[in-house]
Design an enzyme around this catalytic site. Structure first.
Site, mmCIF file in Angstrom:
data_model
loop_
_atom_site.group_PDB
_atom_site.id
_atom_site.type_symbol
_atom_site.label_atom_id
_atom_site.label_comp_id
_atom_site.label_asym_id
_atom_site.label_seq_id
_atom_site.Cartn_x
_atom_site.Cartn_y
_atom_site.Cartn_z
ATOM 1 N N GLU A 133 0.839 -1.211 0.000
ATOM 2 C CA GLU A 133 0.000 0.000 0.000
ATOM 3 C C GLU A 133 0.867 1.250 0.000
ATOM 4 O O GLU A 133 2.074 1.183 0.230
ATOM 5 C CB GLU A 133 -0.887 0.009 1.257
ATOM 6 C CG GLU A 133 -1.821 -1.185 1.338
ATOM 7 C CD GLU A 133 -2.548 -1.264 2.681
ATOM 8 O OE1 GLU A 133 -2.612 -0.243 3.392
ATOM 9 O OE2 GLU A 133 -3.037 -2.361 2.996
ATOM 10 N N LYS A 135 2.034 4.751 1.732
ATOM 11 C CA LYS A 135 2.071 5.335 3.080
ATOM 12 C C LYS A 135 1.676 6.802 2.947
ATOM 13 O O LYS A 135 2.465 7.653 2.545
ATOM 14 C CB LYS A 135 3.448 5.204 3.720
ATOM 15 C CG LYS A 135 3.430 5.697 5.171
ATOM 16 C CD LYS A 135 4.641 5.210 5.928
ATOM 17 C CE LYS A 135 4.539 5.421 7.434
ATOM 18 N NZ LYS A 135 3.900 6.608 7.905
ATOM 19 N N ASP A 137 0.727 10.570 3.584
ATOM 20 C CA ASP A 137 1.347 11.554 4.464
ATOM 21 C C ASP A 137 0.275 12.534 4.948
ATOM 22 O O ASP A 137 0.166 13.659 4.477
ATOM 23 C CB ASP A 137 2.452 12.297 3.709
ATOM 24 C CG ASP A 137 3.355 13.051 4.660
ATOM 25 O OD1 ASP A 137 3.247 12.842 5.881
ATOM 26 O OD2 ASP A 137 4.169 13.860 4.173
ATOM 27 N N TYR A 244 -7.385 2.301 5.334
ATOM 28 C CA TYR A 244 -6.323 1.302 5.229
ATOM 29 C C TYR A 244 -6.411 0.163 6.254
ATOM 30 O O TYR A 244 -5.677 -0.790 6.163
ATOM 31 C CB TYR A 244 -4.932 1.917 5.234
ATOM 32 C CG TYR A 244 -4.618 2.838 6.403
ATOM 33 C CD1 TYR A 244 -4.618 2.386 7.709
ATOM 34 C CD2 TYR A 244 -4.274 4.164 6.147
ATOM 35 C CE1 TYR A 244 -4.311 3.227 8.758
ATOM 36 C CE2 TYR A 244 -3.957 5.026 7.193
ATOM 37 C CZ TYR A 244 -3.991 4.547 8.511
ATOM 38 O OH TYR A 244 -3.683 5.385 9.535
ATOM 39 N N LYS A 333 10.289 3.688 3.579
ATOM 40 C CA LYS A 333 10.232 5.092 3.170
ATOM 41 C C LYS A 333 11.082 5.363 1.941
ATOM 42 O O LYS A 333 11.744 4.488 1.405
ATOM 43 C CB LYS A 333 10.709 5.954 4.336
ATOM 44 C CG LYS A 333 9.785 5.855 5.533
ATOM 45 C CD LYS A 333 9.723 7.189 6.201
ATOM 46 C CE LYS A 333 8.802 7.121 7.406
ATOM 47 N NZ LYS A 333 8.623 8.427 8.004
ATOM 48 N N CYS A 427 24.341 41.298 -18.743
ATOM 49 C CA CYS A 427 24.293 39.849 -18.918
ATOM 50 C C CYS A 427 25.646 39.220 -18.570
ATOM 51 O O CYS A 427 26.671 39.636 -19.105
ATOM 52 C CB CYS A 427 23.922 39.527 -20.368
ATOM 53 S SG CYS A 427 24.064 37.782 -20.780
ATOM 54 N N CYS A 430 27.367 37.884 -21.952
ATOM 55 C CA CYS A 430 27.820 38.706 -23.072
ATOM 56 C C CYS A 430 27.943 40.180 -22.709
ATOM 57 O O CYS A 430 28.267 40.999 -23.557
ATOM 58 C CB CYS A 430 26.880 38.543 -24.267
ATOM 59 S SG CYS A 430 25.277 39.334 -23.999
ATOM 60 N N CYS A 445 18.346 39.270 -21.212
ATOM 61 C CA CYS A 445 19.503 39.873 -21.847
ATOM 62 C C CYS A 445 19.038 40.501 -23.171
ATOM 63 O O CYS A 445 18.250 39.893 -23.901
ATOM 64 C CB CYS A 445 20.520 38.771 -22.112
ATOM 65 S SG CYS A 445 21.784 39.236 -23.278
ATOM 66 N N CYS A 451 24.766 37.155 -27.848
ATOM 67 C CA CYS A 451 24.881 36.429 -26.579
ATOM 68 C C CYS A 451 25.096 34.936 -26.849
ATOM 69 O O CYS A 451 24.277 34.307 -27.512
ATOM 70 C CB CYS A 451 23.625 36.639 -25.756
ATOM 71 S SG CYS A 451 23.735 35.881 -24.137
HETATM 72 S S1 IVH Z 1 -1.645 0.663 8.830
HETATM 73 C C1 IVH Z 1 -0.607 -1.548 12.320
HETATM 74 N N1 IVH Z 1 -1.473 1.622 6.416
HETATM 75 O O1 IVH Z 1 1.374 5.420 9.286
HETATM 76 C C2 IVH Z 1 -0.835 -0.758 11.161
HETATM 77 N N2 IVH Z 1 -0.829 3.034 8.218
HETATM 78 O O2 IVH Z 1 3.050 4.360 11.684
HETATM 79 C C3 IVH Z 1 -1.607 0.448 11.430
HETATM 80 N N3 IVH Z 1 -0.145 5.275 7.512
HETATM 81 O O3 IVH Z 1 -0.012 7.124 11.727
HETATM 82 C C4 IVH Z 1 -1.519 1.421 10.378
HETATM 83 N N4 IVH Z 1 -0.454 4.973 5.367
HETATM 84 O O4 IVH Z 1 -1.518 7.108 9.755
HETATM 85 C C5 IVH Z 1 -1.276 1.871 7.711
HETATM 86 N N5 IVH Z 1 -1.415 2.321 4.197
HETATM 87 C C6 IVH Z 1 -1.226 2.576 5.508
HETATM 88 C C7 IVH Z 1 -0.769 3.831 5.989
HETATM 89 C C8 IVH Z 1 -0.579 4.021 7.353
HETATM 90 C C9 IVH Z 1 -0.082 5.841 6.295
HETATM 91 C C10 IVH Z 1 0.240 5.994 8.743
HETATM 92 C C11 IVH Z 1 -0.789 5.926 9.827
HETATM 93 C C12 IVH Z 1 -0.019 5.891 11.097
HETATM 94 C C13 IVH Z 1 1.345 5.581 10.673
HETATM 95 C C14 IVH Z 1 1.750 4.297 11.321
#
Ligand code: IVH
Length: 759
Positions: A133, A135, A137, A244, A333, A427, A430, A445, A451
């Site tokens: 999946e 992650k 932000d 998620y 990450k 410039c 030139c 310029c 130039c």
């Molecule tokens: S699962 C045990 N899935 O990451 C698993 N978390 O460190 C529980 N986060 O603050 C979380 N994307 O907000 C999961 N696809 C994803 C995620 C995700 C972002 C964030 C979540 C949490 C942090 C966990």
């Protein structure tokens, strides 16, 4: 009563008995449309229909507040104001995930190894299946549904206790307020609240316009918006939710796998990221990591990595937890996209078009996976906006393959003495004067012809068909001539000799020399001298150069490539001043009196001819034999029927070439454009006119044929109309020139042809 027939006014006639069913229908429709729009990206009704039903529901709720549902779609916009956010204890703790510190693909391999070890698997055992999946932000959020209704929403907080953000979450359109179908009595859905990048840009533009502070990034904007005490502010900001995982559920076996959980949630109307994948084994994990890195900048929201989860939920249970982190999941990450460093200087780069770009020279810093020592600053205004001074500590961002940029100054770390930045007045390439273009906020310029940075582009323009018209001197040959150091300024073109053009290329000469320097036995075969041009092509080029020496003043002025001086302006200048000497002597005030010359053009022309380098090139061109007759100073062209009108030429005209038609139009003060827009006055269509004709018709622009054009130009014969009847038919909005019109007989040279009959 049917909701489709109900009007706002008729709400007053609805009885208490009819109301609940109508309100229920309206709420259900609105929620369905919401889900179609926000979750499945597949809206089935136009916004106006949504708004209509929404307003009906509002009106019904105002009349029958006793029937208003606590999860009504109208609650998404109404606000509640609180003095603080209440604390909520999570029914099940919200966990965190172990982060793999190795950001290379190896990180994925390490995670798989840990999982296998924990399960006591050997190399002989089959690969483990994972759900991969994104992650997100943003901020973690838990949504609690009881009997299908959203009852509460809480932030993660410390994982045990979070903050109650129910009122705010209700305003998030992508979150269902009511679940339908086969729904567990208790269901907690966990996911991320975030802001899409585009919505973030819009929000910041609005903040700035209102004199408010912009948000640093989408994450901060999302956090600030979700944790609002006044939920009507949240409602104004576009937040999104992506599911998620699950919290408490009354149904033990919601799904057998993590991917199954997400599939089922998606079917229930929760948004889940489109980019997810079920894979087996560690290589596939790193492949996902890599694929997401590629797609990252195209995603609508920010992510800070990917998450791998063991897909089988019974395996997850076997793996369990290590302190507060599940052993079955891991966040992988990417190298951080932002880093801090000190700016040592601001260099100036001159682009191919003469634009001066300030570039920050930085103490090298590792960001976005590479060492960065330069970052673009775009332009002078950007530097002022950032309040950037030489010596400042700055945050540098490198996202994906995007050019690194300075995103902000770390004011707290500003050294005692920093230097102001001033855009150079000359410039750096030139030494010609620079000029700021107020419209475009750029500094450029003015030494276009000499130039080195602009050499290739200005030569291509100089030689182009409607400028000096040197056949065969296009981008390819210009590149060759410049790279081989044969041409530095346009004047050099006119002193080229056959031997220059047919000599071997420098690269091939050097390769041959290097090869010959080797001992005989080590020499490679097949390394040969390559001619710059073949003798025939070279002679053809020289012939066209010779031919181009005789030109017109207007073409010559246009060829010089002075900024903002297009063909029409060059012609106006030639006609107004008659000789180059007069033009060179004109001051800005005089230039401003020329038709169609405004302040920007006057400034640009004046600066161009004042620049000694440019004058030197002009003299060299004349010395090399470039010549033109003095232009006749035009007087009465503004009387022409075409003066001041914008034309677009398309298709093949029966007698005039495109260039001839263009020359005549320009000669009488018309503008000729390459594309049709609402501003186009006439489209002149010939045989096989295509999309431009269609566009003209769609926009209702008048379409004429060549005969009509010639009449407007005062050159028409009354009976040349037969050539293009199709065009006239295809364009019923044309006001055909009536042959019986007496004005048509007016002598052409009076310049009054057709006036009054067409306009
Ligand atoms: S699962 C045990 N899935 O990451 C698993 N978390 O460190 C529980 N986060 O603050 C979380 N994307 O907000 C999961 N696809 C994803 C995620 C995700 C972002 C964030 C979540 C949490 C942090 C966990």
């Amino acid at each position: 009563m049917d909701i489709n027939e109900l009007t706002r006014d008729a709400v007053a006639t609805i009885s208490e008995a009819e109301a609940p069913a109508l309100m229920e229908t309206a709420a259900t429709l609105l929620e369905r449309w919401n889900t179609e729009y926000y979750v499945y990206d597949a809206p089935s009704v136009p916004d106006a229909e949504y708004d209509r039903v929404f307003q009906l529901l509002e009106a019904l709720e105002a009349r029958f507040p006793q029937f208003k549902s606590p999860v009504s779609p109208t609650s998404r916009v109404s606000g509640t104001v609180r003095s603080d956010l209440a604390k909520v204890t999570h029914a099940r703790p919200m966990l965190s995930i172990h982060t793999e510190t190795d950001v290379t693909p190896e990180g994925a391999v390490a995670f798989d190894r840990r999982v296998r070890n924990e399960l006591g698997l050997t190399d002989a055992d089959p690969a483990i299946e994972y759900d991969c999946e994104l992650k997100f932000d943003g901020l973690a959020c838990s949504l609690r549904y009881e009997n299908g209704l959203l009852v509460s929403a809480a932030t993660r907080g410390d994982g045990q206790v979070g903050e109650d953000v129910t009122a705010n979450v209700r305003t998030i359109r992508s979150i269902p307020l009511r679940l339908t179908g086969d729904v567990p009595a208790v269901l907690e859905v966990r996911g991320e609240v975030l802001m899409h990048k585009a919505d973030f840009e819009r929000l910041n533009a609005k903040q700035l316009a209102e004199g408010k502070k912009p948000f640093v990034n989408p994450r901060n904007a999302a956090a600030g918006s979700l944790r609002q005490l006044d939920s009507s502010i949240t409602a104004e900001r576009v937040l999104r939710f992506y599911a998620y995982s699950l919290g408490e559920t009354s149904e033990e076996a919601f799904a057998p796998t993590q991917s199954g959980v997400l599939d089922r949630l998606h079917k229930m109307g929760f948004p889940v990221a489109a980019m997810r994948r079920v894979v087996s084994g560690p290589q596939a994990l790193s492949q996902f990591h890599e694929d997401v890195a590629q797609a990252r900048s195209e995603l609508p929201f920010d992510i800070d990595g990917v998450v791998y989860k063991v897909n089988d939920l019974t395996l997850q249970e076997r793996l369990g937890f290590l302190s507060r982190e599940p052993r079955w999941a891991c966040a992988h990450k990417y190298p951080p996209e932002e880093a801090m460093t000190q700016m040592e200087a601001i260099d100036i780069q001159v682009g191919r078009t003469g634009k001066l770009t300030p570039v920050a020279r930085l103490k090298p810093v590792f960001v976005g996976g590479v060492t960065v020592s330069n970052a673009t600053l775009h332009n002078e205004d950007r530097i002022a906006q950032l309040d950037l001074h030489v010596g400042d500590w700055v945050v540098v961002r490198r996202a994906g393959d995007v050019i690194p940029e300075v995103v902000r100054v770390v004011k707290e770390r500003r050294p005692e003495s920093v230097e102001d930045f001033v855009m150079p007045s000359r410039c750096p390439e030139c030494d010609s004067a620079t000029l700021r273009d107020e419209e475009e906020k750029d500094t450029r310029c003015t030494g276009g012809l000499i130039c080195p940075a602009q050499r290739k582009l200005s030569l291509v323009h100089f030689a182009s068909r409607r400028a000096m018209g040197i056949d065969g001197l296009g981008e390819k040959i210009v590149t060759l001539l410049v790279d081989e150091d044969l041409v530095k300024t346009p004047a050099d073109v006119f002193t080229l000799k056959l031997e220059d053009l047919t000599a071997p290329t420098t690269a091939s000469r050097l390769a041959v020399e290097a090869n010959e320097a080797k001992p005989v036995e080590e020499r490679e075969k097949g390394i040969k001298l390559v001619k710059r041009m073949g003798p025939k092509a070279a002679q053809n080029l020289l012939d066209s150069i010779e031919k181009a020496k005789s030109t017109t003043l207007a073409r010559f002025i246009y060829a010089l490539g002075c900024r903002h001086v297009g063909e029409a302006t060059a012609l106006s200048l030639a006609q107004r001043f008659g000789t180059l000497a007069n033009l060179e002597a004109a001051d800005e005030a005089t230039l401003l009196t020329v038709d169609d010359v405004g302040e920007i053009i006057a400034q640009s022309v004046y600066a161009f001819f004042k620049e000694p380098h440019n004058r030197a090139v002009i003299e060299a061109l004349i010395a090399a034999g470039v010549k033109w007759p003095d232009a006749s100073v035009a007087v009465a062209n503004t009387d022409s029927a075409v003066a001041g009108k914008t034309f677009v030429l398309t298709g093949t005209l029966p007698t005039l070439s495109r260039d001839e038609a263009k020359d005549r139009l320009l000669g009488q003060g018309a503008k000729v454009s390459g594309s049709v827009s609402k501003k186009t006055d006439f489209v002149v269509a010939g045989a096989e006119a295509g999309s431009k004709l269609e566009k003209a018709q769609a926009l209702g622009v008048t379409v004429i044929d060549e005969a009509t054009l010639l009449q407007m130009l005062g050159e028409g014969k009354a009976d040349t109309n037969a050539e293009a009847p199709t065009v006239m038919e295809a364009a019923p909005q044309v006001e055909p020139v009536k042959k019986s019109e007496p004005k048509e007989e007016t002598p052409q040279d009076k310049g009054e042809v057709l006036q009054g009959s067409l306009f």
